[in-house]
Design a protein around this motif. Sequence first.
Motif, PDB file in Angstrom:
ATOM      1  N   ARG A 275       0.836  -1.206   0.000  1.00 21.09           N
ATOM      2  CA  ARG A 275       0.000   0.000   0.000  1.00 21.09           C
ATOM      3  C   ARG A 275       0.874   1.260   0.000  1.00 21.09           C
ATOM      4  O   ARG A 275       2.000   1.243   0.502  1.00 21.09           O
ATOM      5  CB  ARG A 275      -0.946  -0.005   1.208  1.00 21.09           C
ATOM      6  CG  ARG A 275      -0.246   0.295   2.514  1.00 21.09           C
ATOM      7  CD  ARG A 275      -1.093  -0.093   3.703  1.00 21.09           C
ATOM      8  NE  ARG A 275      -0.395   0.191   4.951  1.00 21.09           N
ATOM      9  CZ  ARG A 275       0.529  -0.589   5.483  1.00 21.09           C
ATOM     10  NH1 ARG A 275       0.881  -1.701   4.884  1.00 21.09           N
ATOM     11  NH2 ARG A 275       1.112  -0.260   6.608  1.00 21.09           N
ATOM     12  N   ILE A 276       0.299   2.306  -0.560  1.00 20.22           N
ATOM     13  CA  ILE A 276       0.995   3.595  -0.594  1.00 20.22           C
ATOM     14  C   ILE A 276       0.190   4.535   0.300  1.00 20.22           C
ATOM     15  O   ILE A 276      -1.038   4.576   0.226  1.00 20.22           O
ATOM     16  CB  ILE A 276       1.059   4.144  -2.037  1.00 20.22           C
ATOM     17  CG1 ILE A 276       1.902   3.185  -2.902  1.00 20.22           C
ATOM     18  CG2 ILE A 276       1.629   5.552  -2.072  1.00 20.22           C
ATOM     19  CD1 ILE A 276       1.699   3.363  -4.386  1.00 20.22           C
ATOM     20  N   LYS A 277       0.893   5.253   1.155  1.00 15.85           N
ATOM     21  CA  LYS A 277       0.246   6.129   2.132  1.00 15.85           C
ATOM     22  C   LYS A 277      -0.767   7.056   1.454  1.00 15.85           C
ATOM     23  O   LYS A 277      -0.488   7.623   0.399  1.00 15.85           O
ATOM     24  CB  LYS A 277       1.319   6.949   2.862  1.00 15.85           C
ATOM     25  CG  LYS A 277       0.884   7.414   4.220  1.00 15.85           C
ATOM     26  CD  LYS A 277       2.021   8.008   5.022  1.00 15.85           C
ATOM     27  CE  LYS A 277       1.484   8.521   6.334  1.00 15.85           C
ATOM     28  NZ  LYS A 277       1.554   9.951   6.480  1.00 15.85           N
ATOM     29  N   ASN A 278      -1.933   7.181   2.072  1.00 10.80           N
ATOM     30  CA  ASN A 278      -3.023   8.051   1.589  1.00 10.80           C
ATOM     31  C   ASN A 278      -3.666   7.607   0.275  1.00 10.80           C
ATOM     32  O   ASN A 278      -4.498   8.309  -0.270  1.00 10.80           O
ATOM     33  CB  ASN A 278      -2.562   9.517   1.456  1.00 10.80           C
ATOM     34  CG  ASN A 278      -2.126  10.083   2.793  1.00 10.80           C
ATOM     35  OD1 ASN A 278      -2.710   9.729   3.833  1.00 10.80           O
ATOM     36  ND2 ASN A 278      -1.115  10.925   2.791  1.00 10.80           N
ATOM     37  N   GLU A 279      -3.272   6.439  -0.232  1.00 11.33           N
ATOM     38  CA  GLU A 279      -3.925   5.887  -1.425  1.00 11.33           C
ATOM     39  C   GLU A 279      -5.013   4.907  -0.958  1.00 11.33           C
ATOM     40  O   GLU A 279      -4.688   3.947  -0.256  1.00 11.33           O
ATOM     41  CB  GLU A 279      -2.913   5.098  -2.274  1.00 11.33           C
ATOM     42  CG  GLU A 279      -2.019   5.944  -3.155  1.00 11.33           C
ATOM     43  CD  GLU A 279      -2.723   6.432  -4.397  1.00 11.33           C
ATOM     44  OE1 GLU A 279      -3.694   5.775  -4.833  1.00 11.33           O
ATOM     45  OE2 GLU A 279      -2.318   7.489  -4.929  1.00 11.33           O
ATOM     46  N   PRO A 280      -6.272   5.135  -1.343  1.00 15.94           N
ATOM     47  CA  PRO A 280      -7.323   4.227  -0.866  1.00 15.94           C
ATOM     48  C   PRO A 280      -7.263   2.839  -1.506  1.00 15.94           C
ATOM     49  O   PRO A 280      -7.800   1.890  -0.952  1.00 15.94           O
ATOM     50  CB  PRO A 280      -8.618   4.950  -1.221  1.00 15.94           C
ATOM     51  CG  PRO A 280      -8.258   5.914  -2.301  1.00 15.94           C
ATOM     52  CD  PRO A 280      -6.812   6.268  -2.111  1.00 15.94           C
ATOM     53  N   TYR A 281      -6.629   2.733  -2.671  1.00 13.43           N
ATOM     54  CA  TYR A 281      -6.594   1.446  -3.366  1.00 13.43           C
ATOM     55  C   TYR A 281      -5.167   0.942  -3.549  1.00 13.43           C
ATOM     56  O   TYR A 281      -4.236   1.739  -3.690  1.00 13.43           O
ATOM     57  CB  TYR A 281      -7.271   1.548  -4.739  1.00 13.43           C
ATOM     58  CG  TYR A 281      -8.736   1.843  -4.603  1.00 13.43           C
ATOM     59  CD1 TYR A 281      -9.630   0.842  -4.213  1.00 13.43           C
ATOM     60  CD2 TYR A 281      -9.230   3.120  -4.824  1.00 13.43           C
ATOM     61  CE1 TYR A 281     -10.984   1.115  -4.048  1.00 13.43           C
ATOM     62  CE2 TYR A 281     -10.586   3.404  -4.660  1.00 13.43           C
ATOM     63  CZ  TYR A 281     -11.446   2.393  -4.270  1.00 13.43           C
ATOM     64  OH  TYR A 281     -12.779   2.656  -4.102  1.00 13.43           O
ATOM     65  N   ILE A 282      -5.029  -0.359  -3.536  1.00 15.87           N
ATOM     66  CA  ILE A 282      -3.746  -0.995  -3.812  1.00 15.87           C
ATOM     67  C   ILE A 282      -3.895  -1.702  -5.156  1.00 15.87           C
ATOM     68  O   ILE A 282      -4.730  -2.601  -5.302  1.00 15.87           O
ATOM     69  CB  ILE A 282      -3.397  -2.052  -2.730  1.00 15.87           C
ATOM     70  CG1 ILE A 282      -3.432  -1.418  -1.328  1.00 15.87           C
ATOM     71  CG2 ILE A 282      -2.047  -2.696  -3.009  1.00 15.87           C
ATOM     72  CD1 ILE A 282      -3.469  -2.437  -0.198  1.00 15.87           C
ATOM     73  N   GLU A 283      -3.104  -1.284  -6.132  1.00 15.98           N
ATOM     74  CA  GLU A 283      -3.209  -1.893  -7.452  1.00 15.98           C
ATOM     75  C   GLU A 283      -2.335  -3.154  -7.489  1.00 15.98           C
ATOM     76  O   GLU A 283      -1.238  -3.171  -6.965  1.00 15.98           O
ATOM     77  CB  GLU A 283      -2.740  -0.893  -8.524  1.00 15.98           C
ATOM     78  CG  GLU A 283      -3.034  -1.375  -9.919  1.00 15.98           C
ATOM     79  CD  GLU A 283      -2.926  -0.287 -10.971  1.00 15.98           C
ATOM     80  OE1 GLU A 283      -2.592   0.867 -10.623  1.00 15.98           O
ATOM     81  OE2 GLU A 283      -3.170  -0.610 -12.146  1.00 15.98           O
ATOM     82  N   ILE A 284      -2.864  -4.194  -8.118  1.00 13.93           N
ATOM     83  CA  ILE A 284      -2.061  -5.422  -8.205  1.00 13.93           C
ATOM     84  C   ILE A 284      -1.815  -5.801  -9.670  1.00 13.93           C
ATOM     85  O   ILE A 284      -2.480  -5.308 -10.549  1.00 13.93           O
ATOM     86  CB  ILE A 284      -2.691  -6.620  -7.440  1.00 13.93           C
ATOM     87  CG1 ILE A 284      -4.094  -6.937  -7.954  1.00 13.93           C
ATOM     88  CG2 ILE A 284      -2.725  -6.331  -5.964  1.00 13.93           C
ATOM     89  CD1 ILE A 284      -4.572  -8.304  -7.578  1.00 13.93           C
TER      90      ILE A 284
END
Length: 198
Positions: free
Chosen positions: A189-198
């Motif tokens: 996850r990236i801070k302040n990003e609501p989604y995690i891209e896979i």
Amino acid sequence: MTSLSERISFIEASENPLSADVGLISGGRYLWLFDVGNDPKVTELLNSIDRPKIAVISHFHADHAGGLNGLDAEKIYLGAQTFKHTGRGEIVRGDIYFNDGLPIHIFELPSSHSPGSVGLEAGDFCFLGDGIYSTKKQGRTVYNAGLLQAEIKKLRSLSASRFLLSHDGRFVYPRGEVISSLEEIWSRRIKNEPYIEI
Ligand SMILES: [Zn+2]
């Protein structure tokens, strides 16, 4: 139909028609179904089993819930989102426990794949439907970071050692393998990003 233990078996998913795996748990009084697929042949087979049935639906997608039409079930448990589609059944809030010859635990499962997902533990097996899968957002395959964190916490709290994943030829996974694969995604996850891209 594949047997997993003395009391637990499942009907394999199919692609044509698109129909999810159906879990069958033979309790002392009820035959518990986890998902009902979406194939008239499966519905017919389930109705031919002469036992009172309780159906637990993982989420509203038709390949999991469509078979409720025409199914002879005494009781239905499902998430609030699924209830919007079916208009019947009892909404699962939090955790529900039964003892029907073996311990049964129905629970809300935070899920990126589908809001209002529901899982079921029966003895040492845990049915998760599509609950641990990702979703599509503007063409991207993603997990919702907040839901993923809550989902990992929920999965860690379960006692079953084998997790069962819909539409997966292998179907049965050690719990540790499922949880660590989700933790690996969470770690990206990236801070302040609501989604995690896979
Ligand atoms: Zn689904």
